[in-house]
Scaffold this active site. Structure first.
Site, PDB file in Angstrom:
ATOM      1  N   ARG A 100       8.880  -7.335 -15.870  1.00 37.58           N
ATOM      2  CA  ARG A 100       8.447  -5.932 -15.829  1.00 37.58           C
ATOM      3  C   ARG A 100       9.552  -4.986 -16.296  1.00 37.58           C
ATOM      4  NH1 ARG A 100       8.875  -1.733 -11.562  1.00 37.58           N
ATOM      5  NH2 ARG A 100      10.204  -3.262 -10.549  1.00 37.58           N
ATOM      6  N   GLU A 160      16.497   4.029 -17.565  1.00 39.61           N
ATOM      7  CA  GLU A 160      16.754   2.774 -16.843  1.00 39.61           C
ATOM      8  C   GLU A 160      16.771   1.629 -17.843  1.00 39.61           C
ATOM      9  OE1 GLU A 160      14.012   2.333 -13.590  1.00 39.61           O
ATOM     10  OE2 GLU A 160      14.784   4.095 -12.571  1.00 39.61           O
ATOM     11  N   ARG A 177      16.193  -6.337 -16.808  1.00 37.61           N
ATOM     12  CA  ARG A 177      16.621  -6.856 -15.509  1.00 37.61           C
ATOM     13  C   ARG A 177      16.833  -8.344 -15.429  1.00 37.61           C
ATOM     14  NH1 ARG A 177      13.003  -3.386 -11.443  1.00 37.61           N
ATOM     15  NH2 ARG A 177      14.098  -1.499 -12.060  1.00 37.61           N
ATOM     16  N   HIS A 232      15.945  -7.843  -8.542  1.00 40.64           N
ATOM     17  CA  HIS A 232      16.656  -6.620  -8.938  1.00 40.64           C
ATOM     18  C   HIS A 232      18.139  -6.953  -8.964  1.00 40.64           C
ATOM     19  CE1 HIS A 232      18.065  -2.549  -9.230  1.00 40.64           C
ATOM     20  NE2 HIS A 232      16.821  -2.126  -9.374  1.00 40.64           N
TER      21      HIS A 232
HETATM   22  P1  FAD Z   1       2.577  -1.249  -1.415  1.00 40.69           P
HETATM   23  O1  FAD Z   1       3.110   0.100  -1.587  1.00 40.69           O
HETATM   24  O2  FAD Z   1       3.538  -2.324  -1.070  1.00 40.69           O
HETATM   25  O3  FAD Z   1       1.458  -1.179  -0.299  1.00 40.69           O
HETATM   26  C1  FAD Z   1       0.879  -2.363   0.207  1.00 40.69           C
HETATM   27  C2  FAD Z   1       0.072  -1.990   1.415  1.00 40.69           C
HETATM   28  O4  FAD Z   1      -0.724  -3.087   1.830  1.00 40.69           O
HETATM   29  C3  FAD Z   1       0.900  -1.607   2.625  1.00 40.69           C
HETATM   30  O5  FAD Z   1       0.281  -0.498   3.211  1.00 40.69           O
HETATM   31  C4  FAD Z   1       0.799  -2.829   3.523  1.00 40.69           C
HETATM   32  O6  FAD Z   1       0.970  -2.557   4.876  1.00 40.69           O
HETATM   33  C5  FAD Z   1      -0.629  -3.249   3.233  1.00 40.69           C
HETATM   34  N1  FAD Z   1      -0.957  -4.642   3.539  1.00 40.69           N
HETATM   35  C6  FAD Z   1      -0.378  -5.758   3.053  1.00 40.69           C
HETATM   36  N2  FAD Z   1      -0.970  -6.853   3.573  1.00 40.69           N
HETATM   37  C7  FAD Z   1      -1.950  -6.410   4.402  1.00 40.69           C
HETATM   38  C8  FAD Z   1      -2.894  -7.041   5.235  1.00 40.69           C
HETATM   39  N3  FAD Z   1      -2.957  -8.385   5.375  1.00 40.69           N
HETATM   40  N4  FAD Z   1      -3.746  -6.281   5.959  1.00 40.69           N
HETATM   41  C9  FAD Z   1      -3.690  -4.930   5.879  1.00 40.69           C
HETATM   42  N5  FAD Z   1      -2.806  -4.269   5.117  1.00 40.69           N
HETATM   43  C10 FAD Z   1      -1.944  -5.004   4.377  1.00 40.69           C
HETATM   44  N6  FAD Z   1       8.463   0.674  -8.980  1.00 40.69           N
HETATM   45  C11 FAD Z   1       8.553   1.671  -9.887  1.00 40.69           C
HETATM   46  O7  FAD Z   1       7.673   1.828 -10.748  1.00 40.69           O
HETATM   47  N7  FAD Z   1       9.606   2.539  -9.844  1.00 40.69           N
HETATM   48  C12 FAD Z   1      10.597   2.443  -8.922  1.00 40.69           C
HETATM   49  O8  FAD Z   1      11.513   3.252  -8.900  1.00 40.69           O
HETATM   50  C13 FAD Z   1      10.535   1.389  -7.980  1.00 40.69           C
HETATM   51  N8  FAD Z   1      11.511   1.231  -7.065  1.00 40.69           N
HETATM   52  C14 FAD Z   1      11.366   0.268  -6.110  1.00 40.69           C
HETATM   53  C15 FAD Z   1      12.331   0.169  -5.098  1.00 40.69           C
HETATM   54  C16 FAD Z   1      12.161  -0.735  -4.077  1.00 40.69           C
HETATM   55  C17 FAD Z   1      13.211  -0.840  -2.990  1.00 40.69           C
HETATM   56  C18 FAD Z   1      11.017  -1.566  -4.052  1.00 40.69           C
HETATM   57  C19 FAD Z   1      10.812  -2.549  -2.943  1.00 40.69           C
HETATM   58  C20 FAD Z   1      10.085  -1.500  -5.062  1.00 40.69           C
HETATM   59  C21 FAD Z   1      10.241  -0.587  -6.092  1.00 40.69           C
HETATM   60  N9  FAD Z   1       9.300  -0.473  -7.115  1.00 40.69           N
HETATM   61  C22 FAD Z   1       9.412   0.525  -8.028  1.00 40.69           C
HETATM   62  C23 FAD Z   1       8.079  -1.276  -7.101  1.00 40.69           C
HETATM   63  C24 FAD Z   1       6.932  -0.420  -6.535  1.00 40.69           C
HETATM   64  O9  FAD Z   1       7.431   0.359  -5.472  1.00 40.69           O
HETATM   65  C25 FAD Z   1       5.794  -1.259  -6.028  1.00 40.69           C
HETATM   66  O10 FAD Z   1       5.426  -2.226  -6.978  1.00 40.69           O
HETATM   67  C26 FAD Z   1       4.577  -0.388  -5.729  1.00 40.69           C
HETATM   68  O11 FAD Z   1       4.945   0.640  -4.857  1.00 40.69           O
HETATM   69  C27 FAD Z   1       3.486  -1.221  -5.117  1.00 40.69           C
HETATM   70  O12 FAD Z   1       2.482  -0.376  -4.647  1.00 40.69           O
HETATM   71  P2  FAD Z   1       1.198  -1.011  -3.969  1.00 40.69           P
HETATM   72  O13 FAD Z   1       0.329   0.113  -3.583  1.00 40.69           O
HETATM   73  O14 FAD Z   1       0.666  -2.075  -4.831  1.00 40.69           O
HETATM   74  O15 FAD Z   1       1.779  -1.769  -2.678  1.00 40.69           O
HETATM   75  C1  SIN Z   2      15.207   1.105  -9.306  1.00 42.83           C
HETATM   76  O1  SIN Z   2      15.279   2.265  -8.902  1.00 42.83           O
HETATM   77  O2  SIN Z   2      16.141   0.493  -9.802  1.00 42.83           O
HETATM   78  C2  SIN Z   2      13.918   0.386  -9.147  1.00 42.83           C
HETATM   79  C3  SIN Z   2      13.048   0.693 -10.281  1.00 42.83           C
HETATM   80  C4  SIN Z   2      11.935  -0.293 -10.371  1.00 42.83           C
HETATM   81  O3  SIN Z   2      11.875  -1.282  -9.643  1.00 42.83           O
HETATM   82  O4  SIN Z   2      11.084  -0.077 -11.252  1.00 42.83           O
END
Ligand code: FAD
Ligand code: SIN
Length: 537
Positions: free
Chosen positions: A393, A122, A297, A250
Site C-alpha cells: 500500500r 510521504e 515502505r 511500518h
Molecule cells: P478501523 O478503524 O480499525 O475500525 C474497525 C472497527 O471494527 C472498530 O470499531 C472495531 O472495534 C470494530 N470491530 C472489529 N471486530 C469486531 C467484531 N468482531 N465485532 C464488532 N466490532 C468489531 N492510513 C492512512 O490512510 N493514513 C494514515 O495516516 C494512517 N496512519 C495510521 C497510523 C496507525 C497507528 C495505524 C494503526 C493505522 C494507520 N493507517 C493510516 C491505516 C488506517 O488507519 C486504517 O487502515 C483505517 O483507519 C481502517 O479503517 P476501518 O474503518 O477499516 O477500520
Molecule cells: C504514517 O503516518 O506514517 C502512517 C501513514 C499510513 O499508514 O498510511
C-alpha cells in the site's frame, strides 16, 4: 428463545469505513422521507479502532500542479505490479469529492499561511498530497464522523457488542462451500458484552467494516481490537479472501517494549526531512534505494531489518534533529509529547525505531461496489481487498480507500435494499453443553505463542523452512484452541483467539503459495531476490 434484533442495515465496525457508510445511507433515506433502521455494532468503545490512531493523513490530488495520473502512477509503483489499475483510477479520481464531504461533515485539515491546505509528503509519493490534521488526522476524522452519527434518528450504535459469526445458509442446515454460487448473509450472531448473552441480529444487508489484523503479530501499531475478526468470520462463511501474504510493516514504530500498541512515528517525519541512521550514525538508506528514506515502505522496512540483523541491534534511529524545532512541535505534537514522556526530546535526541506490523493489504475480496462473494454482504476499509494496494500500500491511501468504497457500497445498498427481506427460521446460537471457561491462562499463552510464530517465522523476511515450521505449529494451535472453543461459553478473548489463528493460517498459507518476491512478500529462498540489502535473512 433469545431476542432477535432486526435492522435493514447491519454494520460491524465503527471506524471510517463503518461510520461513513452508515451516515450516507441514513442521510439518503432521511432526505427521501423514508424510515429505515441502521445498527452499528462495535466491540469496544465507539471510537476505538485503527482509524483513531492514523497520524500522517489522507492522500488526494488537491492542487493544480499535481495530477490524477501522478497519484495513480505512485500507487501502481508501490503496489509492485499487483494493483488493479481500474480500481486505482476509481479511488484516485473520486478522492477529491470524498474529501470535500469529510470537510463538509466537520473534519478539520491544516492549512498554510496562504489559507491553502498544507499538503505533506510521504514515502512513495512523487508530490505533496497528504491532507492532515497535525499528527492526529485519524482522531479528527473519527471525531467528526461520530458527531454526525451519534444523534441521527435512523442510526443505533451498540458499543461493546462483539460479532461472533455471520449467519448464512449453513445455519439453516444447508451445506455451502467457497464455490457455492448463491451464498447469502442474513446477519450475525453477536455477543453482548454487557449481558454476556449471544443475540441474533438479522439484517437485509450486512457491512463488514472490522479493520485490521495487526494483533496477530507481537509488535504492532494496531490497537488491541485489531484481531482480524471480519476476515476470519467471512472466511468461515466461505467468502473469497485474497492477498493475505501482503502484511505491511511500518518502518518506524517507537522502540519501547512496554507499549501495546507500538507507538507510531509517522512517515511524515521522514517526509519533513527525518533521516534513518544506524548505531554508527550512518544514514544507511542510501545503500538500499535511490529514494533513500522516502522509498516505499516495504523497502525501508526491509532495509531497517537488514541493518538490525547486520549489527545485532534491536532498533535503528530516526534523526529528526535537523527539522525546524517549531515545526516539530506544532506539526507533530503527539509524537513530540510521547517521546518527551519517555525522556527523548526529538529536537535534540535521535528516536529509537523498529518496524512493526501496521496494515494488511489483502482481505475479503470485493468488487468495485464493495460487494463480497456472499450475497447481501459488503466489506469496506482495511478488512477488504479491493485491488487498490496490490502487493504494497502507498502511504495514506487506506483512509481514502475506505471512504471511496463505503460510498460505492452505499450507492448499491440503497438501491438493492427494496429487493431483500429478512430471513425466517434462523435458529438461536447453540451453546448447549458448554461451560464457563476457567483456564484463561491457556487463552493468553496460546495467543502469545501465535504472535511469536507469526513475528519470528512469517515477518518481514521469510524462508521456506520458517514458513513450513509456522504452518505445523499453527496446526497444533488449531487443534488445542478448537477444543477450548467448543467446550466453553464464549468470551471475547476465546473468539479473538479463534479469529487470530484463522488469520495466522491465511497469512502463512498465502506466503507459502507465493513463489515470487513481490511488494511486501519477501522469501529469501525465492529465486528473484530483488532486494539490494546484503542481509537477506
Ligand atoms: P478501523 O478503524 O480499525 O475500525 C474497525 C472497527 O471494527 C472498530 O470499531 C472495531 O472495534 C470494530 N470491530 C472489529 N471486530 C469486531 C467484531 N468482531 N465485532 C464488532 N466490532 C468489531 N492510513 C492512512 O490512510 N493514513 C494514515 O495516516 C494512517 N496512519 C495510521 C497510523 C496507525 C497507528 C495505524 C494503526 C493505522 C494507520 N493507517 C493510516 C491505516 C488506517 O488507519 C486504517 O487502515 C483505517 O483507519 C481502517 O479503517 P476501518 O474503518 O477499516 O477500520
Ligand atoms: C504514517 O503516518 O506514517 C502512517 C501513514 C499510513 O499508514 O498510511
Amino acid at each position: 428463545m433469545n431476542s432477535i434484533l432486526k435492522s435493514d442495515f447491519l454494520i460491524i465496525g465503527s471506524g471510517i469505513a463503518g461510520l461513513s457508510y452508515a451516515f450516507k445511507v441514513a442521510e439518503h433515506f432521511r432526505l427521501k422521507n423514508e424510515k429505515i433502521s441502521i445498527t452499528i455494532i462495535t466491540k469496544a468503545n465507539e471510537e476505538e479502532g485503527n482509524t483513531k490512531y492514523a497520524q500522517g493523513g489522507i492522500a488526494a490530488v488537491m492542487k493544480s500542479t499535481d495530477s490524477f495520473e501522478n497519484h495513480i502512477k505512485d500507487t501502481l509503483v508501490a503496489g509492485d505490479g499487483l494493483c488493479d489499475e481500474s480500481v486505482v483510477r476509481i479511488v484516485v479520481e473520486e478522492a477529491p469529492e470524498r474529501i470535500q464531504e469529510l470537510i463538509a461533515w466537520g473534519t478539520n485539515f491544516d492549512k498554510n499561511q496562504q489559507g491553502e491546505y498544507d499538503l505533506a509528503k510521504e514515502g512513495g509519493h512523487s508530490d505533496s498530497r497528504i491532507l492532515h490534521y497535525k499528527d492526529f488526522t485519524g482522531n479528527e476524522i473519527e471525531r467528526a464522523l461520530i458527531h454526525q452519527v451519534e444523534d441521527h434518528p435512523f442510526i443505533t450504535v451498540l458499543d461493546h457488542h462483539f460479532a461472533i459469526d455471520l449467519i448464512t445458509q449453513h445455519h439453516l442446515g444447508i451445506t455451502i462451500n467457497r464455490k457455492t454460487p448463491d451464498k447469502k448473509c442474513f446477519g450475525a450472531y453477536v455477543l453482548n458484552r454487557k449481558t454476556n448473552k449471544i443475540q441474533t441480529f438479522l439484517a437485509k444487508t450486512t457491512m463488514l467494516a472490522t479493520g485490521g489484523i495487526g494483533q496477530v503479530y507481537k509488535n504492532t501499531t494496531n490497537p488491541t481490537v485489531a484481531t482480524g475478526d471480519g476476515i476470519a468470520m467471512a472466511y468461515r462463511a466461505k467468502a473469497l479472501i485474497e492477498n493475505m501474504e501482503f502484511v505491511q510493516f511500518h518502518p518506524t514504530a517507537l522502540y519501547n517494549l512496554s507499549d501495546n500498541p507500538a507507538f507510531l512515528i509517522s512517515e511524515a517525519v521522514r517526509g519533513a526531512g527525518g533521516i534513518l541512521r544506524n548505531r554508527d550514525n550512518y544514514a544507511f538508506m542510501q545503500d538500499y534505494d535511490e529514494r533513500k528514506d522516502l522509498a516505499p515502505r516495504d523497502i525501508v522496512a526491509r532495509s531497517i531489518d537488514a541493518e538490525m540483523k547486520k549489527h545485532g541491534d534491536l532498533h535503528v534511529f530516526l534523526d529528526a534533529t535537523q527539522i525546524d524545532q517549531e515545526k516539530l512541535q506544532t506539526h507533530f505534537p503527539t509524537i513530540y509529547n510521547k517521546c518527551l514522556s519517555i525522556g527523548i526530546d526529538i529536537t535534540k535526541n535521535y528516536i529509537p525505531v523498529v518496524p512493526a506490523a501496521h496494515y494488511l493489504c489483502g482481505g475479503i475480496k470485493v468488487d468495485e461496489n464493495a460487494r463480497t462473494s456472499i450475497v447481501n454482504l459488503y466489506a469496506s476499509g482495511e478488512c477488504s481487498a479491493t485491488g487498490l494496494h496490490g502487493a504494497n500500500r502507498l502511504a495514506s491511501n487506506s483512509l481514502l480507500e475506505a471512504l471511496v468504497f463505503s460510498h460505492r457500497a452505499y450507492l448499491k445498498g440503497v438501491e438493492d435494499i427494496y429487493k431483500i427481506g429478512y430471513q425466517q427460521n434462523v435458529p438461536d446460537w447453540n451453546d448447549e453443553g458448554t461451560t464457563i471457561p476457567n483456564e484463561q491462562i491457556l487463552v493468553n499463552h496460546t495467543k502469545a505463542e501465535l504472535q511469536s510464530i507469526l513475528s519470528d517465522y512469517v515477518g518481514i523476511v521469510r524462508t521456506d523452512l520458517r514458513l513450513k515450521r509456522a504452518l505445523s505449529r499453527l496446526k497444533l494451535i488449531y487443534e488445542e484452541s478448537e477444543e477450548l472453543y467448543k467446550k466453553s461459553k464464549l468470551t471475547v478473548s476465546i473468539c479473538e483467539l479463534r479469529n487470530l489463528r484463522g488469520i495466522a493460517y491465511l497469512i502463512t498459507r498465502a506466503a507459502i503459495e507465493r513463489k515470487q518476491n513481490i511488494g511486501l512478500h519477501f522469501n529469501s529462498n525465492n529465486k528473484n531476490l530483488k532486494f539490494k540489502g546484503t542481509a537477506n535473512t
